[in-house]
Write a protein that holds these residues in place. Structure first.
Motif, PDB file in Angstrom:
ATOM      1  N   ILE A  60      43.564  20.879 -56.966  1.00 30.59           N
ATOM      2  CA  ILE A  60      44.996  21.133 -56.763  1.00 30.59           C
ATOM      3  C   ILE A  60      45.277  21.473 -55.295  1.00 30.59           C
ATOM      4  O   ILE A  60      46.136  20.861 -54.653  1.00 30.59           O
ATOM      5  N   LEU A  61      44.499  22.423 -54.756  1.00 36.78           N
ATOM      6  CA  LEU A  61      44.714  22.814 -53.351  1.00 36.78           C
ATOM      7  C   LEU A  61      44.455  21.637 -52.408  1.00 36.78           C
ATOM      8  O   LEU A  61      45.201  21.418 -51.453  1.00 36.78           O
ATOM      9  N   GLY A  62      43.420  20.874 -52.713  1.00 35.12           N
ATOM     10  CA  GLY A  62      43.058  19.747 -51.855  1.00 35.12           C
ATOM     11  C   GLY A  62      44.155  18.705 -51.797  1.00 35.12           C
ATOM     12  O   GLY A  62      44.506  18.213 -50.724  1.00 35.12           O
ATOM     13  N   VAL A  63      44.729  18.368 -52.962  1.00 35.28           N
ATOM     14  CA  VAL A  63      45.798  17.365 -52.999  1.00 35.28           C
ATOM     15  C   VAL A  63      47.036  17.894 -52.266  1.00 35.28           C
ATOM     16  O   VAL A  63      47.638  17.186 -51.450  1.00 35.28           O
ATOM     17  N   VAL A  98      38.873  22.558 -60.416  1.00 32.04           N
ATOM     18  CA  VAL A  98      40.312  22.378 -60.643  1.00 32.04           C
ATOM     19  C   VAL A  98      41.123  23.002 -59.500  1.00 32.04           C
ATOM     20  O   VAL A  98      42.054  22.385 -58.973  1.00 32.04           O
ATOM     21  N   ILE A  99      40.725  24.213 -59.088  1.00 29.48           N
ATOM     22  CA  ILE A  99      41.440  24.855 -57.979  1.00 29.48           C
ATOM     23  C   ILE A  99      41.303  24.015 -56.707  1.00 29.48           C
ATOM     24  O   ILE A  99      42.280  23.755 -56.009  1.00 29.48           O
ATOM     25  N   HIS A 123      41.354   6.341 -54.342  1.00 28.67           N
ATOM     26  CA  HIS A 123      40.663   7.160 -53.338  1.00 28.67           C
ATOM     27  C   HIS A 123      40.484   8.588 -53.843  1.00 28.67           C
ATOM     28  O   HIS A 123      39.434   9.189 -53.675  1.00 28.67           O
ATOM     29  N   LEU A 124      41.555   9.111 -54.463  1.00 26.31           N
ATOM     30  CA  LEU A 124      41.504  10.487 -54.953  1.00 26.31           C
ATOM     31  C   LEU A 124      40.363  10.648 -55.964  1.00 26.31           C
ATOM     32  O   LEU A 124      39.605  11.613 -55.913  1.00 26.31           O
ATOM     33  N   PHE A 125      40.241   9.685 -56.874  1.00 23.46           N
ATOM     34  CA  PHE A 125      39.183   9.773 -57.883  1.00 23.46           C
ATOM     35  C   PHE A 125      37.793   9.725 -57.256  1.00 23.46           C
ATOM     36  O   PHE A 125      36.889  10.438 -57.692  1.00 23.46           O
ATOM     37  N   ALA A 126      37.640   8.893 -56.229  1.00 19.80           N
ATOM     38  CA  ALA A 126      36.349   8.843 -55.539  1.00 19.80           C
ATOM     39  C   ALA A 126      36.021  10.224 -54.978  1.00 19.80           C
ATOM     40  O   ALA A 126      34.886  10.706 -55.105  1.00 19.80           O
ATOM     41  N   GLY A 127      37.025  10.875 -54.391  1.00 22.04           N
ATOM     42  CA  GLY A 127      36.826  12.212 -53.840  1.00 22.04           C
ATOM     43  C   GLY A 127      36.525  13.233 -54.923  1.00 22.04           C
ATOM     44  O   GLY A 127      35.661  14.100 -54.756  1.00 22.04           O
ATOM     45  N   LEU A 128      37.225  13.127 -56.064  1.00 22.50           N
ATOM     46  CA  LEU A 128      37.024  14.082 -57.155  1.00 22.50           C
ATOM     47  C   LEU A 128      35.604  13.999 -57.717  1.00 22.50           C
ATOM     48  O   LEU A 128      35.010  14.999 -58.097  1.00 22.50           O
ATOM     49  N   LYS A 129      35.075  12.778 -57.768  1.00 23.19           N
ATOM     50  CA  LYS A 129      33.729  12.608 -58.322  1.00 23.19           C
ATOM     51  C   LYS A 129      32.694  13.274 -57.430  1.00 23.19           C
ATOM     52  O   LYS A 129      31.750  13.905 -57.915  1.00 23.19           O
ATOM     53  N   VAL A 130      32.865  13.146 -56.118  1.00 22.38           N
ATOM     54  CA  VAL A 130      31.964  13.842 -55.206  1.00 22.38           C
ATOM     55  C   VAL A 130      32.169  15.348 -55.364  1.00 22.38           C
ATOM     56  O   VAL A 130      31.212  16.129 -55.423  1.00 22.38           O
ATOM     57  N   ALA A 131      33.451  15.741 -55.459  1.00 22.20           N
ATOM     58  CA  ALA A 131      33.790  17.165 -55.497  1.00 22.20           C
ATOM     59  C   ALA A 131      33.176  17.860 -56.710  1.00 22.20           C
ATOM     60  O   ALA A 131      32.685  18.986 -56.601  1.00 22.20           O
ATOM     61  N   ILE A 135      34.810  30.861 -55.861  1.00 16.48           N
ATOM     62  CA  ILE A 135      35.225  30.639 -54.472  1.00 16.48           C
ATOM     63  C   ILE A 135      34.241  29.712 -53.748  1.00 16.48           C
ATOM     64  O   ILE A 135      34.646  28.789 -53.043  1.00 16.48           O
ATOM     65  N   VAL A 136      32.943  29.927 -53.945  1.00 16.70           N
ATOM     66  CA  VAL A 136      31.967  29.044 -53.297  1.00 16.70           C
ATOM     67  C   VAL A 136      32.122  27.612 -53.823  1.00 16.70           C
ATOM     68  O   VAL A 136      32.086  26.647 -53.058  1.00 16.70           O
ATOM     69  N   ALA A 137      32.358  27.484 -55.136  1.00 14.80           N
ATOM     70  CA  ALA A 137      32.567  26.147 -55.716  1.00 14.80           C
ATOM     71  C   ALA A 137      33.802  25.492 -55.100  1.00 14.80           C
ATOM     72  O   ALA A 137      33.776  24.313 -54.742  1.00 14.80           O
ATOM     73  N   VAL A 138      34.882  26.268 -54.946  1.00 14.18           N
ATOM     74  CA  VAL A 138      36.110  25.729 -54.337  1.00 14.18           C
ATOM     75  C   VAL A 138      35.813  25.268 -52.912  1.00 14.18           C
ATOM     76  O   VAL A 138      36.184  24.156 -52.520  1.00 14.18           O
ATOM     77  N   LEU A 139      35.116  26.106 -52.154  1.00 15.85           N
ATOM     78  CA  LEU A 139      34.824  25.763 -50.757  1.00 15.85           C
ATOM     79  C   LEU A 139      34.000  24.480 -50.651  1.00 15.85           C
ATOM     80  O   LEU A 139      34.208  23.669 -49.758  1.00 15.85           O
ATOM     81  N   MET A 140      33.076  24.301 -51.587  1.00 11.71           N
ATOM     82  CA  MET A 140      32.237  23.101 -51.564  1.00 11.71           C
ATOM     83  C   MET A 140      33.053  21.857 -51.925  1.00 11.71           C
ATOM     84  O   MET A 140      32.858  20.790 -51.362  1.00 11.71           O
TER      85      MET A 140
END
Ligand SMILES: Nc1ncnc2c1ncn2[C@@H]1O[C@H](COP(=O)(O)OP(=O)(O)O)[C@@H](O)[C@H]1O
Ligand SMILES: [Mg+2]
Lengths: 273, 264
Positions: A81-84, A77-78, A183-191, A132-137
């Motif tokens: 939000i930060l990515g968008v 989630v972090i 596009h955002l959803f495609a990215g979220l699924k990978v994320a 933090i590691v999860a966010v970075l990934m």
């Protein structure tokens, strides 16, 4: 059962039987390999033993599963939000884009496993370093896909918006952001799948709970059944989160799903001009 | 009366306008010292070879592009930046694929903050007028090319603009649909009394719809000739096609375009 229901049922069967058959085949091979003694039981436990353990020790495993899931979701989630926000800033400002891009790329190529110990040193054994590691990934794919999405709006649409005089905020809310959603959803699924990995990597480095800890402990004790059980649960968490996002996408973007699907036929049947 | 009055009563006044584009290699002059006056309620077609600067001309009028020199005046007010008192239709319908036909039309109202009840009523009138009834709730990908372009037209007319700019709006349609759209556009123009600037590649279309046809030369575009179309105000399609005035006008334009593109 009417024909629509029958069709739907047939569709479900059509989609699922191949992956189900492959999974069954894998389990069968796993079973055979262990039963025939081709591989020693202490190296690879049988499926029966692994799943038996999973059920027996579920009260122990479920607590750790919840910890890892919590870290994953929080990190995801972090990162989302930060990515968008980062992507929006990059699309609307050349300066931000040229400044942030190299740093972003640099942050992406640093092996997370290598920097994870640093976060443990800084933040201790709690959930923070894992998040933090999860966010970075998870951050990078969200940024890249959102930037691509926001830039995918055609210039004519933006020119039209300019003649409509709604200003940049309305143009963003009504045109640019919705256009970027596929596009955002495609990215979220990978994320989300990367966030699971991030949380487990964080747990490997220093922790006393979570599935990463379970696996590390099992490894130390040569407890291969528990190791396998841990791996299976981690995979299931990732798959489940992925499917939830897939469902959210279908519900939020029916226009996008149907454009690729077969719903077109209903209207074509009505006849166009 | 003074000459000022004639200038200020034009719907569109293009005055000695030039446009130069700066590319990496060289400077391209798209439009060179073009002047043009369009009266309120007039229908003007613009034809010319590909890449001569027709789209550029419409962008100047809408304020999406600033001239390198000269002035553009729209409805008595000099154009400086994007104007909101026009309607624009492009070759591609440019619809939002997640919105139904009706909600695509209403985007115009939402962006402008128009009263939603009034806008809804107006949208329904336009849907009726352009024959979109029954397709209000269809998504763009469920509509044919002609239908999509009708939606784009309704969206451009929702706020009752006094000037409508159309850039090859029917260029992507098949011949038959195009004829239907021509007939409909003619009727819409007659009913609304809007001033229209239409860029087109179809000579027949340019003559059938317009009061005047502006023929541009190759780039840099200058006005080659302005043809006054001598046809009755209310034009039945086949009857108009059969008229000798129609034949002579189209033949003349074809000659002009052949002459400007011929010795390449
Ligand atoms: N933004 C731009 N930058 C550079 N050159 C441009 C730009 N827009 C148009 N041109 C050039 O100006 C000329 C006229 O373009 P345009 O008005 O689109 O022609 P058309 O008559 O086909 O609509 C073309 O040669 C095109 O390459
Ligand atoms: Mg053009």
């Amino acid at each position: 059962m009417n024909t629509v229901q029958a069709d739907r049922w047939r569709g479900v069967v059509e989609r699922t039987w191949r992956p189900a058959a492959l999974l069954a085949a894998c389990l069968a091979i796993w079973h055979l390999v262990t039963v025939t003694g081709l591989v020693e039981a202490y190296l690879v436990p049988s499926p029966a033993k692994t799943f038996g353990l999973l059920v027996d020790k579920w009260s122990y495993l479920s607590g750790h599963t919840w910890v890892t899931t919590y870290e994953t979701i929080l990190g995801f989630v972090i990162a989302g939000i930060l990515g968008v926000l980062m992507a929006v800033a990059m699309v609307y400002s050349r300066t931000v884009e040229s400044t942030a891009y190299p740093i972003l790329l640099f942050a992406q190529v640093i092996p997370k496993i290598a920097i994870a110990p640093l976060f443990v040193v800084w933040l201790g054994f709690g959930f923070e370093p894992k998040v933090i590691v999860a966010v970075l990934m998870a951050f990078f794919p969200v940024v890249i896909s959102t930037v691509t999405g926001l830039k995918s709006v055609d210039t004519e649409m933006l020119e039209l918006a300019a003649t409509m005089g709604g200003g940049p905020v309305k143009t963003f809310v009504k045109i640019r952001f919705p256009a970027a959603l596929p596009h955002l959803f495609a990215g979220l699924k990978v994320a989300v799948t990367l966030a699971v990995t991030g949380a487990v990597v964080g747990e490997f480095v220093g922790s006393n709970e979570g599935l990463g800890y379970v696996i590390l402990q099992a490894n130390g004790n040569m407890d291969t059944p528990m190791l396998f059980a841990g791996l299976i649960v981690i995979s299931l968490v990732g798959v489940l989160l992925f499917l939830l996002l897939d469902l959210a996408e279908k519900l939020m973007l029916p226009w996008h799903a149907s454009r690729r699907g077969a719903a077109v036929t209903t209207l074509l049947a009505k006849g166009g001009s | 009366m003074s000459t000022d009055v004639t200038v200020s009563t034009s719907a569109v006044a293009i005055n000695d306008v030039s446009v130069r584009f700066q590319s990496k290699r060289a400077e391209v002059t798209a439009i060179q010292q073009v002047s043009l006056d369009v009266a309120p309620g007039e229908f003007v077609s613009i034809v010319g070879p590909s890449g001569c600067g027709k789209s550029t001309l419409l962008k100047l009028v809408s304020g999406l592009l600033a001239p390198s020199s000269g002035t553009v005046t729209l409805l008595g007010e000099q154009v400086r930046g994007p104007r909101h008192d026009i309607g624009f239709v492009f070759q591609r319908a440019a619809l939002l694929e997640w919105r139904s036909a009706r909600r695509n039309i209403l985007l115009q109202a939402e962006m402008r903050g128009m009263n939603s009840a009034e806008a809804g009523k107006r949208a329904d009138e336009l849907i009726e007028m352009t024959g979109l009834s029954g397709f209000e709730n269809a998504l763009p990908h469920e509509l044919s090319g002609g239908m999509q372009q009708r939606v784009a037209l309704c969206r451009a007319l929702l706020h009752q603009p006094r000037v409508l700019l159309m850039d090859e709006p029917f260029g992507a349609l098949d011949a038959l649909t195009r004829e239907q759209m021509n007939v409909e556009l003619h009727r819409v123009w007659r009913e609304t009394g809007t001033t229209v600037l239409l860029v087109t590649h179809s000579i027949a279309e340019s003559v059938y719809l317009a009061n005047r046809v502006i023929v541009l030369t190759r780039r840099p575009a200058v006005v080659n000739e302005i043809i006054e179309v001598d046809l009755p105000a209310d034009r039945d399609y086949s009857a108009t096609m059969a008229r000798p005035e129609f034949a002579s006008a189209t033949a003349h334009i074809r000659d002009l375009l052949g002459a400007v593109t011929g010795h390449d």
